[in-house]
Structure formats: structure tokens, C-alpha cells
Motif scaffolding. Structure first.
Motif, PDB file in Angstrom:
ATOM      1  N   ARG A 230       0.853  -1.187   0.000  1.00 13.38           N
ATOM      2  CA  ARG A 230       0.000   0.000   0.000  1.00 13.38           C
ATOM      3  C   ARG A 230       0.881   1.226   0.000  1.00 13.38           C
ATOM      4  NH1 ARG A 230      -5.228  -1.478   1.469  1.00 13.38           N
ATOM      5  NH2 ARG A 230      -5.794   0.603   2.083  1.00 13.38           N
ATOM      6  N   ASP A 231       0.203   2.381  -0.101  1.00  9.91           N
ATOM      7  CA  ASP A 231       0.909   3.657  -0.050  1.00  9.91           C
ATOM      8  C   ASP A 231       1.977   3.792  -1.116  1.00  9.91           C
ATOM      9  OD1 ASP A 231      -0.480   5.050   1.838  1.00  9.91           O
ATOM     10  OD2 ASP A 231       0.576   4.081   3.497  1.00  9.91           O
ATOM     11  N   ARG A 232       1.722   3.164  -2.259  1.00 10.14           N
ATOM     12  CA  ARG A 232       2.612   3.401  -3.393  1.00 10.14           C
ATOM     13  C   ARG A 232       2.216   4.713  -4.052  1.00 10.14           C
ATOM     14  NH1 ARG A 232       6.839   0.293  -2.528  1.00 10.14           N
ATOM     15  NH2 ARG A 232       5.942   0.068  -0.453  1.00 10.14           N
ATOM     16  N   HIS A 233       3.086   5.192  -4.895  1.00 14.66           N
ATOM     17  CA  HIS A 233       2.803   6.464  -5.571  1.00 14.66           C
ATOM     18  C   HIS A 233       2.550   6.212  -7.045  1.00 14.66           C
ATOM     19  CE1 HIS A 233       4.178  10.536  -7.233  1.00 14.66           C
ATOM     20  NE2 HIS A 233       2.980  10.685  -6.725  1.00 14.66           N
ATOM     21  N   VAL A 234       1.451   6.733  -7.530  1.00 13.11           N
ATOM     22  CA  VAL A 234       1.119   6.615  -8.966  1.00 13.11           C
ATOM     23  C   VAL A 234       1.093   8.021  -9.542  1.00 13.11           C
ATOM     24  CG1 VAL A 234      -0.568   5.837 -10.662  1.00 13.11           C
ATOM     25  CG2 VAL A 234      -0.264   4.558  -8.544  1.00 13.11           C
ATOM     26  N   LEU A 235       1.811   8.232 -10.636  1.00 13.49           N
ATOM     27  CA  LEU A 235       1.767   9.533 -11.316  1.00 13.49           C
ATOM     28  C   LEU A 235       1.185   9.313 -12.710  1.00 13.49           C
ATOM     29  CD1 LEU A 235       2.419  12.546 -11.524  1.00 13.49           C
ATOM     30  CD2 LEU A 235       4.677  11.900 -12.367  1.00 13.49           C
ATOM     31  N   ILE A 236       0.061   9.947 -12.951  1.00 15.25           N
ATOM     32  CA  ILE A 236      -0.565   9.841 -14.278  1.00 15.25           C
ATOM     33  C   ILE A 236      -0.128  11.065 -15.079  1.00 15.25           C
ATOM     34  CG2 ILE A 236      -2.737   9.758 -15.529  1.00 15.25           C
ATOM     35  CD1 ILE A 236      -3.973   8.478 -13.058  1.00 15.25           C
ATOM     36  N   VAL A 237       0.499  10.817 -16.214  1.00 12.82           N
ATOM     37  CA  VAL A 237       0.975  11.915 -17.059  1.00 12.82           C
ATOM     38  C   VAL A 237       0.168  11.909 -18.339  1.00 12.82           C
ATOM     39  CG1 VAL A 237       2.945  12.948 -18.195  1.00 12.82           C
ATOM     40  CG2 VAL A 237       3.280  11.664 -16.090  1.00 12.82           C
ATOM     41  N   LEU A 238      -0.523  13.009 -18.589  1.00 13.75           N
ATOM     42  CA  LEU A 238      -1.337  13.136 -19.800  1.00 13.75           C
ATOM     43  C   LEU A 238      -0.582  13.972 -20.815  1.00 13.75           C
ATOM     44  CD1 LEU A 238      -4.714  13.990 -18.084  1.00 13.75           C
ATOM     45  CD2 LEU A 238      -4.298  11.957 -19.456  1.00 13.75           C
ATOM     46  N   ASP A 239      -0.432  13.434 -21.998  1.00 12.90           N
ATOM     47  CA  ASP A 239       0.150  14.208 -23.094  1.00 12.90           C
ATOM     48  C   ASP A 239      -0.996  14.917 -23.800  1.00 12.90           C
ATOM     49  OD1 ASP A 239       1.255  15.182 -25.363  1.00 12.90           O
ATOM     50  OD2 ASP A 239       1.927  13.249 -26.155  1.00 12.90           O
ATOM     51  N   THR A 240      -1.040  16.238 -23.712  1.00 15.81           N
ATOM     52  CA  THR A 240      -2.137  16.982 -24.347  1.00 15.81           C
ATOM     53  C   THR A 240      -1.707  17.604 -25.665  1.00 15.81           C
ATOM     54  OG1 THR A 240      -1.567  18.962 -23.127  1.00 15.81           O
ATOM     55  CG2 THR A 240      -3.197  17.526 -22.142  1.00 15.81           C
ATOM     56  N   GLY A 241      -0.675  17.077 -26.255  1.00 10.98           N
ATOM     57  CA  GLY A 241      -0.168  17.666 -27.505  1.00 10.98           C
ATOM     58  C   GLY A 241      -0.907  17.182 -28.730  1.00 10.98           C
ATOM     59  N   ARG A 242      -0.212  17.296 -29.863  1.00 13.11           N
ATOM     60  CA  ARG A 242      -0.810  17.041 -31.176  1.00 13.11           C
ATOM     61  C   ARG A 242      -1.482  15.668 -31.274  1.00 13.11           C
ATOM     62  NH1 ARG A 242       1.291  14.579 -35.294  1.00 13.11           N
ATOM     63  NH2 ARG A 242       3.306  14.283 -34.298  1.00 13.11           N
ATOM     64  N   THR A 243      -0.800  14.626 -30.777  1.00 12.22           N
ATOM     65  CA  THR A 243      -1.346  13.286 -30.972  1.00 12.22           C
ATOM     66  C   THR A 243      -2.636  13.084 -30.184  1.00 12.22           C
ATOM     67  OG1 THR A 243       0.141  12.582 -29.225  1.00 12.22           O
ATOM     68  CG2 THR A 243       0.820  12.115 -31.473  1.00 12.22           C
ATOM     69  N   SER A 244      -2.842  13.870 -29.124  1.00 11.23           N
ATOM     70  CA  SER A 244      -4.062  13.691 -28.331  1.00 11.23           C
ATOM     71  C   SER A 244      -5.260  14.358 -28.986  1.00 11.23           C
ATOM     72  CB  SER A 244      -3.866  14.264 -26.935  1.00 11.23           C
ATOM     73  OG  SER A 244      -3.861  15.665 -26.999  1.00 11.23           O
ATOM     74  N   THR A 314       4.540  17.829 -28.553  1.00 14.75           N
ATOM     75  CA  THR A 314       4.831  17.750 -27.120  1.00 14.75           C
ATOM     76  C   THR A 314       6.347  17.775 -26.902  1.00 14.75           C
ATOM     77  OG1 THR A 314       2.873  16.426 -26.833  1.00 14.75           O
ATOM     78  CG2 THR A 314       4.462  16.394 -25.055  1.00 14.75           C
ATOM     79  N   ASP A 315       6.757  18.541 -25.907  1.00 17.23           N
ATOM     80  CA  ASP A 315       8.181  18.580 -25.540  1.00 17.23           C
ATOM     81  C   ASP A 315       8.405  17.470 -24.514  1.00 17.23           C
ATOM     82  OD1 ASP A 315      10.704  19.044 -24.749  1.00 17.23           O
ATOM     83  OD2 ASP A 315      10.433  21.196 -24.341  1.00 17.23           O
ATOM     84  N   LEU A 316       8.826  16.280 -25.012  1.00 11.68           N
ATOM     85  CA  LEU A 316       8.913  15.116 -24.127  1.00 11.68           C
ATOM     86  C   LEU A 316      10.041  15.261 -23.105  1.00 11.68           C
ATOM     87  CD1 LEU A 316       8.029  12.318 -26.640  1.00 11.68           C
ATOM     88  CD2 LEU A 316       6.818  12.835 -24.543  1.00 11.68           C
ATOM     89  N   ARG A 317      11.053  16.037 -23.465  1.00 12.24           N
ATOM     90  CA  ARG A 317      12.143  16.237 -22.507  1.00 12.24           C
ATOM     91  C   ARG A 317      11.645  17.041 -21.299  1.00 12.24           C
ATOM     92  NH1 ARG A 317      17.911  17.201 -22.985  1.00 12.24           N
ATOM     93  NH2 ARG A 317      17.812  16.870 -25.216  1.00 12.24           N
ATOM     94  N   ALA A 318      10.906  18.122 -21.592  1.00 12.78           N
ATOM     95  CA  ALA A 318      10.356  18.920 -20.496  1.00 12.78           C
ATOM     96  C   ALA A 318       9.340  18.118 -19.699  1.00 12.78           C
ATOM     97  CB  ALA A 318       9.698  20.184 -21.053  1.00 12.78           C
ATOM     98  N   LEU A 319       8.561  17.312 -20.416  1.00 12.21           N
ATOM     99  CA  LEU A 319       7.554  16.483 -19.754  1.00 12.21           C
ATOM    100  C   LEU A 319       8.236  15.516 -18.791  1.00 12.21           C
ATOM    101  CD1 LEU A 319       4.480  14.906 -21.358  1.00 12.21           C
ATOM    102  CD2 LEU A 319       6.034  13.397 -20.202  1.00 12.21           C
ATOM    103  N   THR A 320       9.316  14.895 -19.267  1.00 13.80           N
ATOM    104  CA  THR A 320      10.020  13.930 -18.426  1.00 13.80           C
ATOM    105  C   THR A 320      10.577  14.589 -17.172  1.00 13.80           C
ATOM    106  OG1 THR A 320      10.637  12.817 -20.453  1.00 13.80           O
ATOM    107  CG2 THR A 320      11.783  12.156 -18.455  1.00 13.80           C
ATOM    108  N   SER A 321      11.199  15.763 -17.368  1.00 11.27           N
ATOM    109  CA  SER A 321      11.816  16.391 -16.199  1.00 11.27           C
ATOM    110  C   SER A 321      10.759  16.835 -15.193  1.00 11.27           C
ATOM    111  CB  SER A 321      12.703  17.569 -16.633  1.00 11.27           C
ATOM    112  OG  SER A 321      11.911  18.544 -17.233  1.00 11.27           O
TER     113      SER A 321
END
Lengths: 437, 410
Positions: A230-244, A314-321
Motif C-alpha cells: 500500500r501507499d505506493r505512488h502513482v503519477l498519471i501523465v497526460l500528453d495533451t499535444g498534437r497526438t491527443s 509535445t516537448d517530451l524532454r520537459a515532460l520527463t523532467s
């Protein structure tokens, strides 16, 4: 000021008088001048519009696809009764299709010094904030020939939340979660599970789970039960760029991704994990972090309501950081993006080691059922064959991209919009069962 | 829920089902008739009214006493007789023509419908200096006309033709020559000095007044001149005598007499529309402007909204298909389809999963065993040369499809 059809009608009936009785300028004057005088009297005697006070109330949120109402309280402080036609204007996508004209118009009589409540039915057709326009009041005089008109301000906002249609999958996934949990005895010990409690042995329990030391201290045989971490961390990252932005069926990919994210959030929150949200294209669009389990889902839907796909890369580098900053400890990072070969290979692959070094990465992508249609269409013309070939090519590219990611330790999910949400939840449950969180 | 009543629509439709039965056909006809009778009726009424309107002017084209008319009430017979006697005859319909005729010498002018002239024109015409050796014949004039051309003569009661032809009993040569005539109509009383003929009840049906060589004749009605009555009694003699005294004869005709304007131009449609219509239309125009003002005022401004761009996700794929088609990329398309078919077939046959292409030998062997087809055949299908034309490509695509389907069959 505004005239009514009655004025024109009276003038038209006057044509009979002029034509038959007084065919001269005198006749025209005899009709027009009294009419103008009556119009002027109406204007003078109409209740003043600018002194009206408007007040709104109602539920400020609505799920997309559901109907809601907004109340408008019209108070008439003047000494004259208000006979008015009122238009409660909203932007077109706030109305149920085809009702914009009829639903926005109200005819109301407010006696002097009293208030009346008008109810405007809305049914937004787009996610996001819907602002009201001006409220136009046309106050007619006692003769109904003319009236004063003004646009008044009564700002209000309706937030159309994502519909969360995948809610129907939640009960079955929660049942699966309970099976994972120590509350049922079928659970087997595995990596990533933690000791939950001791209980009495029941026939059918795995004999390997018998805790002999504990059994020695009591008169019965005790078994250990396990439960997932329990108490794990989940991060949902949504790409809202062109492909979405690409429209799959009749909704953009982003809508399916939001739905999947909501189901995962609901499930993970119930499983005792902390869930954060990041929406990003070239810049950060939304971020929700550190909410308590009770308020995480409302906070997410609220933030998601305002997300719009942007027609930019989408700037995937900025998204990753940004994602790495939001996930300082080991987390499950769920990246909802497209399986666009060029973008993934050029921009995401270099970032993958950074993400997978400390985190578990799941990449979920909404596939297009239209590709399957093209492949499986009856091949009767050459166009059909070329269409099938092009679709096969696209699918092969996606598969190759997915393979590349899988080889780097990423869990890749490629599902059509109606099944992406349950598929993502199943992936989460599988990871949890495997103790990979 | 155990029993559901049949929907009433089905129950009603049931009797009409057998098409051979004549009764439903008749009822269908009746239904047709019921549905269309109002249309038929209105078309019929329209035709009838149209026919009536078309038929009305067909009865007579000329007015009575018109010298060009061969109708019973026309005067072509007497006109023809006079022309045969060397008298030139013409018609005058416009006021200035009439004025010219009155001014001319040696002329007989017949005002067949003098009452059609307006007061204005009457005053103008009567004030004209008359030519020498002229005769003006007025037929059934009313008092204003008498005042203008024969002052002192009074019109009295209208006398029906008695059936017994009155005798002239006067000294007018034309009347004496004619003897009894079939004359009726208006009777007149002249001043002393006027020659009065055909007395009926103390009044006279014909009056003549002479000033020098100018003569005015007032006739009770125009019947003796008409085609129908010309051969009765002494009508012809009287007509020829009255109209043939001078070498020129001018008939007033009605067709284009203008009594509204003095310029004498032909009447336009607008002259027939009463004034009230113009003013009524003006008032309607005012009403129209008010209606424009009513409709033009919106209840609040138009709201516009920025909508997101709609891009179909499959757009690129479909674009690529069109590019293949344009470039006739048969080889590429065939290879793509074959590769996909190889991968799926390998998966269906349970060959080890590879990220790239499956092993050809293993695939062909497994597929041949599964389908019972020669390996060479499958080799040609899965690894054969690129098709050379569209038909071959289409065939290949369908064969791949069939092969895959067969492999999947349990």
C-alpha cells in the motif's frame, strides 16, 4: 428601444383606413402620428431595465452529457410592473443541440418591487468551462407596442466535467483488488506483498503459508495472510499535444485518455495508493499532487475539465523532467500518449532510461478502430487494398515502436478508446499483483 | 408481463392484406378520391373562372354605334352605304382629333357617345370655332352636352320606342324624305326657331338648329343608324340624310377617349387604379419599415465561440493509402500485406514470437501442414514476386485474406 410586431400590425391595419377613408397625407398622418405617440408613451411607461438586479444560482458543475439548470432571479425595484422578454445568453456549446433559441428566451411579468425566478436548462456538449453571456432584457410598455432594451451582466460559469463513462468498470476491478487483498485467502505470497495478519487455518489454505512459530504459541494452526503493498505512488501523465487531438470515433484521443486516467485514479485510491496528475504538452497544463484520498477524484475531474488538446508537438524532454520532479521516490508513472513512431523514437526513447531507472513506466495509447476497419474491409476494389496496406503499415509502425519500448522495460498498452480504461486498470492490477510498484 | 395486446395498427392493416379482393381496391380508390377531391375541385373552379374571363371579351370587340362594327348595334352598314355615295368616313377617338374634325369645313361629326367626354373637354370643344358647312349630330345627349353645343335645348323624359313609328311632322328635309322612322329614346324641347321633328307626347325626338351653314342635330337615340334597325321604316333614309349632307364624315369612337388627361395620351393601367390604393400602399410601406425595425432589433448580441480543431486520427493513414494509389505502389502494398499476414499466421500457428519477420522455413512448413497445401504454393503467396497490375494485387490481397481465415479455423 425596441419595437414589437404589434406596432407593425397596427400600421398595416392603418393601411385600410388610409386606403378607403382618407387617401391623402392627412390619412397617413392620422395613422402614423397617434401610433408614434403610443410608442413614445409605451417607452416612457415601460419599467426601467438598468435598475433591475439579477442574481444567479445553481450547481456550478455538471458531468458532460448530463443536463443541468441555472436559476436567474430577476428583482424589479421600480414602481412599475415589468413585462419583459428576457434572453439568458450562453455560448452555443452550453445548450443541448437545437434548444439554444427556445431555452434561452423567457417571458416574465414581475410586479413592482417583487422578484421572479427564471430557470434556464443547459446541457453542455463540450468539456470545460461554459461562461454565460449577457442577459438581455426587453421591458415592454403597457400597450405592448415598444419597449426598452438593455444587456445586463450576470456572470456565471458552468464547468462540464469529464463524463467518466468507464465508472461501470470500477466494481469489477475493485472485486479483483479485494482478491489481491488479504481479506480473501486465495492470495499467495509473492514479491512486493507485505505481511498482513495471522488467522486460523482453514481447509484449502496453502500449507506453505502456515506460520509454524505462531502455531506453536497457540492451540490452533495459524496461517499468515499477505496483502499487496500500500501507499505506493502513482503519477498519471497526460500528453495533451498534437497526438491527443486526433479524433477517434467522435471524440478526441484525449477524452478516452482522461476516462482511463479517472478509472485508474478511482481504483488506485481505493487500493490505498497516492495518485498525482500531470498534464503537459510544451508546457505544464495541469498538475494535481498530494490530495487526500477523499478529494483526489473531484480534484482530478475539476482539473481535467479544462484540458484541451493543443495542436503543437509535445516537448517530451520537459515532460520527463517535470514528471521526475513530481515523483521523487519510486512511483508508477503512467504516460498516456500516442504511439507515434517518429516522436517516440526521436524524443521519448532517450528519456526512457531516466524514467525507468527508478520508476515503473507504463505507456498507454489510444488506438484507432478505423485502422481495423480498413484492414478488415472487404477487398473489392484496388482502393480497399491500398487502404488495408496503409493501415497495416501504420499498425506495423506502432507495433515496432511498442516493441522498442517493451525491450527497454516499459509496459506498453495499445487499446481502442472503449477498452483503454479497463485495460489500463487491469495492467495496474497486474503490476500490483506482481509487486512491481 | 405475460400477454401483450397486438398493436392496433396491425389489427387494422390485416383486412386490407389480400390484394385480390375488390373491396379494398374500391376503398383505396375512395381514399384517393377523398384525399384529392379538394385539389380536383379547385382545379375545376380555376378552369371555369379562367374560361369565363376569357369568354367575356370575346362577345363584342367594338362598342355600339362603332362604324367598324358589324354587330347588330354597330353602324358599319350605314357607313358602307355612305362611302358608296362618295363620302369619306373616318373615326376620331381622341379629343384633339375631334377638335380638328369640328374645325374642319364640309364635315359631319357624329358624337355617338357624347356623354363620355369630360366637362373640361366639353368646354374646350364647344368653344372651338366651327368650320363652314358643317353638321354636328349628337346622339342621346344629356343636359351638360346640350348646354355646350345647343344652349336652350332641354332634355326631358326617356321615351320607350312605342312600336308605332312616329312621323316627322316637320320641315326638316331629311326627316320629310325619310317619313316615319323607328325612333325612340330621349326627347327634347328646343327654343323657338329650332326645327323639331318626330314629336312624342309633346316633346320631340329630333331637333335641328341652324346657324348660317353650321347645323346641330340632336337625335333621341342611335337606333336608326344601327345595322339591326337600318332597314326598318325610313331609318335608312334618315340616316343617310343626316350623315350624308357633307362630303366628310367623322365618327366619334369610344375606344380611346381620354377623359382624365388633357394631353390626350393613351391611358395606362395606373390611370385605372383608384387613389386610395396608392395611399394604402404608402401606409403599408410605413408598416413594412416598422416591421423591419421590429425584426432588426435582436434580443441581445450574437455569441461566438472558439471550437477546437477536428482532426481525424486516421487522416494520415488514409492519406498514405491515397498516395499508394496515386503512385501505384503495388509492390510496397503487397509486401506490407504479406508481412502482416506472415506475422499473424505465425502467431496463429504458434510459432515462436519474434519482433521482426518469422522464420520463413518454419512458417511455410507449419502452414503447409495446417492447410494441406503444397509449400511452393504458399511460398508463392507469402514470399512471391510483386503483382504487376491492379487485378493481380486485388487477387493477392483476397488470397492472403482467405489463407489467414483458413489458418484460424479450428
Amino acid at each position: 428601444m425596441a419595437l414589437t410586431g404589434r406596432t407593425a400590425l397596427v400600421a398595416a391595419l392603418g393601411a385600410l383606413l388610409v386606403g378607403i377613408v382618407l387617401p391623402s397625407w392627412t390619412g397617413v398622418g392620422a395613422v402614423v402620428l397617434p401610433l408614434l405617440a403610443a410608442v413614445a408613451a409605451d417607452l416612457v411607461l415601460a419599467a426601467p431595465v438598468r435598475r433591475l438586479t439579477l442574481e444567479r444560482s445553481g450547481d456550478p458543475t455538471v458531468r458532460l452529457g448530463e443536463a443541468t439548470t441555472v436559476d436567474l432571479l430577476v428583482a424589479n425595484p421600480s414602481g412599475r410592473p415589468l413585462r419583459a422578454r428576457i434572453r439568458d445568453a450562453w455560448y452555443p456549446s452550453a445548450w443541448a443541440p437545437g434548444t439554444a433559441f427556445t431555452a434561452s428566451r423567457h417571458t416574465v411579468t414581475v410586479p413592482a418591487g417583487e422578484r421572479r425566478r427564471l430557470t434556464t436548462p443547459l446541457a453542455p456538449t463540450r468539456r470545460g468551462d461554459h461562461h454565460s453571456g449577457k442577459v438581455t432584457v426587453r421591458s415592454l410598455g403597457p400597450l405592448g407596442l415598444a419597449g426598452r432594451q438593455a444587456n445586463l451582466d450576470a456572470p456565471w460559469r458552468i464547468r462540464a466535467l469529464p463524463p467518466f463513462t468507464s465508472r461501470k468498470h470500477l466494481p469489477s476491478r475493485l472485486a479483483r483488488l479485494r482478491e489481491l487483498d488479504g481479506r480473501t485467502s486465495v492470495l499467495t505470497r509473492g514479491q512486493g506483498t507485505e505481511f498482513d495478519s495471522l488467522r486460523e487455518y482453514l481447509p484449502g489454505d496453502d500449507v506453505r503459508s502456515i506460520d509454524w512459530r505462531a502455531s506453536a504459541r497457540r492451540s490452533t494452526v495459524a496461517v499468515r495472510t499477505w496483502r499487496p503493498e500500500r501507499d505506493r505512488h502513482v503519477l498519471i501523465v497526460l500528453d495533451t499535444g498534437r497526438t491527443s487531438a486526433g479524433r477517434v470515433g467522435d471524440a478526441p484521443r484525449l477524452d478516452a485518455a482522461l476516462d482511463a486516467a479517472l478509472l485508474l485514479t478511482a481504483l488506485a485510491t481505493k487500493a490505498g495508493d497516492r495518485v498525482d496528475l500531470l498534464a503537459h504538452d510544451r508546457h505544464r497544463r495541469a498538475a494535481v499532487a498530494g490530495r487526500s484520498p477523499a478529494e483526489v477524484l473531484p480534484a482530478f475531474t475539476d482539473a481535467m475539465a479544462l484540458l484541451e488538446p493543443a495542436l503543437i508537438e509535445t516537448d517530451l524532454r520537459a515532460l520527463t523532467s517535470t514528471a521526475l520532479r513530481m515523483a521523487p521516490h519510486r512511483s508508477l508513472i503512467v504516460l498516456l500518449t500516442g504511439l507515434d513512431a517518429h516522436q517516440i523514437q526521436e524524443h521519448l526513447l532517450p528519456q526512457v532510461p531516466l524514467l525507468t531507472k527508478r520508476h515503473e513506466l507504463v505507456l498507454a495509447s489510444v488506438s484507432d478502430p478505423r485502422l481495423d476497419e480498413l484492414v478488415h474491409a472487404p477487398r473489392t476494389t484496388v482502393e480497399d487494398v491500398y487502404g488495408a496496406a496503409a493501415a497495416e503499415q501504420t499498425r506495423a509502425d506502432r507495433r515496432r515502436t511498442a516493441d522498442l519500448l517493451t525491450r527497454r522495460g516499459v509496459t506498453v498498452l495499445d487499446a481502442p478508446p472503449e477498452s483503454i480504461a479497463p485495460a489500463l486498470s487491469d495492467t495496474y492490477l497486474a503490476l500490483k499483483a506482481a509487486g512491481r510498484l | 408481463m405475460t400477454v401483450t395486446a397486438p398493436p392496433p395498427a396491425t389489427a387494422e392493416a390485416a383486412p386490407a392484406a389480400p390484394p385480390a379482393d375488390p373491396a379494398p381496391a374500391r376503398s383505396r380508390l375512395r381514399a384517393h378520391w377523398r384525399r384529392s377531391r379538394w385539389w380536383l375541385l379547385s382545379v375545376l373552379v380555376l378552369l371555369l373562372v379562367g374560361g369565363l374571363i376569357a369568354g367575356i371579351p370575346g362577345g363584342s370587340v367594338h362598342d355600339p354605334l362603332d362604324p367598324r362594327s358589324g354587330d347588330p348595334h354597330g353602324t358599319r352598314a350605314v357607313d358602307q352605304l355612305l362611302q358608296r355615295h362618295g363620302i369619306s368616313s373616318r373615326t376620331a377617338s381622341r379629343t384633339d382629333d375631334l377638335a380638328a374634325a369640328l374645325r374642319a369645313d364640309d364635315t359631319t361629326v357624329v358624337l355617338t357617345y357624347p356623354d363620355e367626354l369630360s366637362y373640361q373637354h366639353l368646354a374646350g370643344l364647344s368653344a372651338l370655332p366651327r368650320g363652314e358647312r358643317t353638321r354636328l349630330v349628337l346622339i342621346a345627349p344629356e343636359q351638360p352636352l346640350l348646354n355646350a353645343f345647343a344652349p336652350g335645348v332641354t332634355a326631358s323624359s326617356y321615351a320607350e320606342p312605342t312600336g308605332t313609328a312616329p312621323t316627322p311632322s316637320c320641315t326638316l328635309p331629311e326627316a320629310r324624305e325619310a317619313g316615319a322612322v323607328d325612333l325612340g329614346g330621349q326627347s327634347y324641347e328646343g327654343r323657338p326657331g329650332d326645327t323639331a321633328c318626330y314629336p312624342v307626347g309633346g316633346r320631340d325626338l329630333l331637333l335641328s338648329r341652324t346657324r348660317g351653314t353650321q347645323q346641330v342635330v340632336v337625335l333621341g337615340n342611335g337606333d336608326p343608324l344601327t345595322n339591326r334597325y337600318l332597314d326598318k321604316e325610313g331609318n335608312a333614309a334618315l340616316a343617310l340624310g343626316l350623315l350624308g349632307a357633307h362630303p366628310h364624315l367623322v365618327w366619334q369612337t369610344l375606344d380611346q377617349v381620354d377623359h382624365a388627361t388633357s394631353t390626350g395620351r393613351p391611358k395606362s393601367l395606373g390611370d385605372h387604379i383608384p387613389d386610395g390604393w396608392y395611399w394604402g400602399t404608402l401606409q403599408l410601406l410605413v408598416a413594412g419599415l416598422l416591421a423591419v425595425a421590429w425584426r432588426a432589433r435582436r434580443l441581445g448580441p450574437v455569441l461566438t465561440e472558439r471550437l477546437p480543431a477536428v482532426v481525424r486520427a486516421s487522416e494520415t493513414t488514409e492519406g498514405r493509402a491515397r498516395l499508394y494509389r496515386r503512385a501505384n505502389a503495388r509492390g510496397h502494398a503487397a509486401e506490407t500485406l504479406r508481412r502482416a499476414a506472415r506475422r499473424r499466421t505465425a502467431a496463429a500457428l504458434g510459432l515462436p514470437h519474434t519482433s521482426g519477420d518469422p522464420d520463413p522455413t518454419a512458417l511455410l512448413e507449419a502452414a503447409a501442414a495446417r492447410l494441406g497445401r503444397p509449400t511452393a504454393d504458399l511460398q508463392h503467396l507469402l514470399y512471391g514476386p510483386a503483382p504487376t497490375d491492379d487485378a493481380a494485387l486485388l487477387r493477392l490481397a483476397n488470397e492472403l485474406d482467405d489463407m489467414e481465415w483458413q489458418v484460424r479455423q479450428p
